[in-house]
Design an enzyme around this catalytic site. Sequence first.
Site: not given
Length: 191
Positions: A12-13, A103, A105
């Site tokens: 969760g950074s 998102n 990536h």
Amino acid sequence: MFKIAVLISGGGSNLQSIIDTISASKVGYEITCVIADRKCYGIERAEKNNIKTKIFDRKILKKDISKKIDEYLGNKVDLVVLAGFLSILDENFINKRKGRVINIHPSLLPKFGGSGMFGMRIHRAVIETKEYESGCTVHYVDAGVDTGEIIEQRKVKVEAEDTAETLQKKVLVEEHKLLPKAIEQVLNNLR
Ligand code: GAR
């Protein structure tokens, strides 16, 4: 005030970078909930910041995970942010929220994307193929895997001495700058 849901599977950074941006500056959005597909450290980060959390266990729910998250979210949020979320959301979920699911990536898509390309696997592949640059991409999510329209990318140089681990660290620094900026940009376009 826009409402966002952040979906995670790990440390969760990237979630933390959104939380820090919200507390450091005036932004026009808030995190309504953090959803994970497994127990993970990112959930603790959310709880420490008094953000509502929910776990939909991918091992139990399998293909039903999209449906369950869809039912849970309903129309409650303006934007769904996949920040290291490793389950694939189905077409029904995505089609209901066109332009409202993004998102992050850790590669310069379309390079090193697609099914099975996530986390360290990507950085290892970048090192193995001797790329001279890598980076991160924020993109809209469509029915494919990592195929949606690119919103923005940030690059890093791959040095001869880099390993997958050092590269991951360098790319994460850029991810943490890129994701909050991209969220702001996408929400501005919804205004
Ligand atoms: C990040 O590097 C993110 O880009 C990647 O997982 C990591 C999660 O880190 N996502 C993917 O590989 C998706 N295909 P975090 O939990 O510390 O934010």
